[in-house]
Design a protein around this motif. Structure first.
Motif, PDB file in Angstrom:
ATOM      1  N   TYR A 276       0.830  -1.207   0.000  1.00 28.37           N
ATOM      2  CA  TYR A 276       0.000   0.000   0.000  1.00 28.37           C
ATOM      3  C   TYR A 276       0.864   1.256   0.000  1.00 28.37           C
ATOM      4  O   TYR A 276       0.581   2.221  -0.734  1.00 28.37           O
ATOM      5  CB  TYR A 276      -0.930  -0.007   1.214  1.00 28.37           C
ATOM      6  CG  TYR A 276      -1.795   1.224   1.301  1.00 28.37           C
ATOM      7  CD1 TYR A 276      -2.874   1.398   0.423  1.00 28.37           C
ATOM      8  CD2 TYR A 276      -1.543   2.220   2.236  1.00 28.37           C
ATOM      9  CE1 TYR A 276      -3.663   2.519   0.482  1.00 28.37           C
ATOM     10  CE2 TYR A 276      -2.335   3.347   2.305  1.00 28.37           C
ATOM     11  CZ  TYR A 276      -3.397   3.498   1.441  1.00 28.37           C
ATOM     12  OH  TYR A 276      -4.177   4.617   1.501  1.00 28.37           O
ATOM     13  N   GLN A 277       1.922   1.266   0.811  1.00 25.72           N
ATOM     14  CA  GLN A 277       2.794   2.438   0.858  1.00 25.72           C
ATOM     15  C   GLN A 277       3.502   2.668  -0.474  1.00 25.72           C
ATOM     16  O   GLN A 277       3.704   3.819  -0.888  1.00 25.72           O
ATOM     17  CB  GLN A 277       3.820   2.276   1.984  1.00 25.72           C
ATOM     18  CG  GLN A 277       3.214   2.214   3.371  1.00 25.72           C
ATOM     19  CD  GLN A 277       2.423   3.458   3.720  1.00 25.72           C
ATOM     20  OE1 GLN A 277       2.795   4.562   3.326  1.00 25.72           O
ATOM     21  NE2 GLN A 277       1.335   3.287   4.457  1.00 25.72           N
TER      22      GLN A 277
ATOM     23  N   ASP B 278      -4.870   5.733  -9.563  1.00 25.38           N
ATOM     24  CA  ASP B 278      -5.603   5.904  -8.308  1.00 25.38           C
ATOM     25  C   ASP B 278      -6.324   4.628  -7.883  1.00 25.38           C
ATOM     26  O   ASP B 278      -6.582   4.410  -6.703  1.00 25.38           O
ATOM     27  CB  ASP B 278      -6.611   7.050  -8.439  1.00 25.38           C
ATOM     28  CG  ASP B 278      -7.575   6.835  -9.602  1.00 25.38           C
ATOM     29  OD1 ASP B 278      -7.239   6.033 -10.509  1.00 25.38           O
ATOM     30  OD2 ASP B 278      -8.658   7.452  -9.595  1.00 25.38           O
TER      31      ASP B 278
ATOM     32  N   GLY C 144      -5.355  -3.557  -5.053  1.00 24.99           N
ATOM     33  CA  GLY C 144      -4.081  -3.684  -4.363  1.00 24.99           C
ATOM     34  C   GLY C 144      -3.997  -4.925  -3.494  1.00 24.99           C
ATOM     35  O   GLY C 144      -2.996  -5.651  -3.523  1.00 24.99           O
TER      36      GLY C 144
ATOM     37  N   LEU D 102       2.298   1.721  -3.466  1.00 24.54           N
ATOM     38  CA  LEU D 102       1.297   2.124  -4.451  1.00 24.54           C
ATOM     39  C   LEU D 102       0.843   3.560  -4.245  1.00 24.54           C
ATOM     40  O   LEU D 102       0.481   4.246  -5.207  1.00 24.54           O
ATOM     41  CB  LEU D 102       0.089   1.179  -4.382  1.00 24.54           C
ATOM     42  CG  LEU D 102       0.354  -0.273  -4.800  1.00 24.54           C
ATOM     43  CD1 LEU D 102      -0.881  -1.133  -4.571  1.00 24.54           C
ATOM     44  CD2 LEU D 102       0.787  -0.361  -6.255  1.00 24.54           C
ATOM     45  N   VAL D 103       0.885   4.027  -3.003  1.00 27.89           N
ATOM     46  CA  VAL D 103       0.510   5.418  -2.734  1.00 27.89           C
ATOM     47  C   VAL D 103       1.525   6.389  -3.343  1.00 27.89           C
ATOM     48  O   VAL D 103       1.180   7.521  -3.712  1.00 27.89           O
ATOM     49  CB  VAL D 103       0.374   5.631  -1.214  1.00 27.89           C
ATOM     50  CG1 VAL D 103       0.309   7.112  -0.856  1.00 27.89           C
ATOM     51  CG2 VAL D 103      -0.876   4.942  -0.694  1.00 27.89           C
TER      52      VAL D 103
ATOM     53  N   PHE E 278      -5.254  -0.960   3.097  1.00 25.61           N
ATOM     54  CA  PHE E 278      -6.202  -0.700   2.020  1.00 25.61           C
ATOM     55  C   PHE E 278      -7.569  -0.356   2.619  1.00 25.61           C
ATOM     56  O   PHE E 278      -8.157  -1.165   3.328  1.00 25.61           O
ATOM     57  CB  PHE E 278      -6.319  -1.910   1.099  1.00 25.61           C
ATOM     58  CG  PHE E 278      -5.060  -2.208   0.352  1.00 25.61           C
ATOM     59  CD1 PHE E 278      -4.741  -1.517  -0.803  1.00 25.61           C
ATOM     60  CD2 PHE E 278      -4.180  -3.168   0.812  1.00 25.61           C
ATOM     61  CE1 PHE E 278      -3.573  -1.781  -1.485  1.00 25.61           C
ATOM     62  CE2 PHE E 278      -3.012  -3.441   0.137  1.00 25.61           C
ATOM     63  CZ  PHE E 278      -2.703  -2.740  -1.013  1.00 25.61           C
TER      64      PHE E 278
ATOM     65  N   THR F 228      -4.713   1.715  -5.236  1.00 26.59           N
ATOM     66  CA  THR F 228      -4.737   1.820  -3.784  1.00 26.59           C
ATOM     67  C   THR F 228      -6.055   1.323  -3.202  1.00 26.59           C
ATOM     68  O   THR F 228      -6.216   1.322  -1.973  1.00 26.59           O
ATOM     69  CB  THR F 228      -4.520   3.279  -3.352  1.00 26.59           C
ATOM     70  OG1 THR F 228      -5.512   4.120  -3.966  1.00 26.59           O
ATOM     71  CG2 THR F 228      -3.139   3.759  -3.763  1.00 26.59           C
TER      72      THR F 228
END
Length: 281
Positions: A96-97, A121, A129, A99-100, A207, A124
């Protein structure tokens, strides 16, 4: 509101169909069973996507780990090592970090004649994800299962294939791959059951749930927080997953019997017992 009306209102709420707001009062068993069952749709989605795609990637990884070229073997070894060596819970947060960090406006790929703009967008969101993390994780574990099965193929089968002139891709498709599946299927069934249970970790990952459309554990946590009684919603989640495990065991058992249909079973070996007189010495 009757139980039938509750099912109509909240049965597909996790997909955005039905009532938009969660119930604010009542919190009876019908509401809890309905909403938790609605969230279970996402758990089944995560597991189905990860199993379907992970099965194909695991086959490629297992073959790649046996390749003679180090350029193919080493990346497969490191991929399996990283995803088997790190906890799944940490993988969710790291993914997640990462992909952000992608640009919110998307990424533009120059292709010469035109530029391709890809939105970022959506990665995430949990439906993309989290499914990606589960896909990589189960592919790594399944690859080791398939690799062990490939190494356990009787050498006589391969020598017989060579004697008949079956080599290369044809030998893998007709001899190695079916035998690998037959040998690996019991262990792969356990991996599939574990993956379905691991989908509950999506709720604890980074997520977020989109518009309160979460998985089964999301709604169970909602009811536990409103009623201050976790001994009702969480056993409901366990009940649903036990039912899923029974369905998985039956389905994979049927597939396993199909894969081993050429082998004698206990039913075929069973003979009519003979009644022998007891001999007393």
């Amino acid at each position: 509101m009757s139980c039938f009306e509750t099912i109509q209102a909240y049965g597909l709420r996790s997909l955005g169909i039905g009532e938009r707001l969660l119930p604010r009062e009542g919190y009876d068993l019908c509401q809890q069973f309905t909403l938790i069952g609605s969230g279970l749709i996402w758990n089944v989605y995560f597991a189905a996507i990860a199993l379907a795609l992970g099965f194909a990637l695991a086959t490629l990884l297992a073959v790649g780990k046996r390749a003679r070229s180090a350029w193919i073997r080493k990346p497969c070894d490191w991929f399996v090592f990283i995803f088997r060596g790190s906890p799944l819970f940490i993988q969710f947060f790291v993914a997640y970090q990462l992909l952000v960090l992608l640009p919110r406006d998307g990424v533009t790929l120059p292709l010469g004649l035109f530029d391709l703009h890809v939105g970022t967008d959506w990665v995430t969101r949990a439906w993309a994800g989290a499914a990606l993390v589960l896909f990589f994780n189960t592919a790594a574990y399944t690859a080791e299962i398939f690799l062990g099965a490939l190494r356990s193929i009787p050498r006589g089968d391969l020598e017989a294939a060579e004697a008949y002139g079956i080599t290369g891709w044809q030998r893998f498709r007709r001899i190695q791959w079916p035998t690998m599946l037959r040998l690996a299927w019991p262990a792969y069934t356990n991996e599939a059951i574990f993956l379905f249970h691991a989908t509950t970790l999506v709720f604890f990952s980074g997520f977020p749930a989109f518009q309160q459309r979460g998985d089964a554990l999301y709604y169970a946590s909602y009811f536990a927080g409103r009623t201050f009684n976790p001994f009702v919603p969480y056993p409901i989640v366990a009940f649903y997953f036990i039912c899923l495990t029974l369905v998985l065991t039956w389905t994979f058992g049927r597939i396993g019997r199909r894969l081993n249909r050429h082998l004698p079973t206990n039913e075929t070996r069973r003979r009519r017992p003979r009644i022998l007189p007891q001999i007393i010495r």
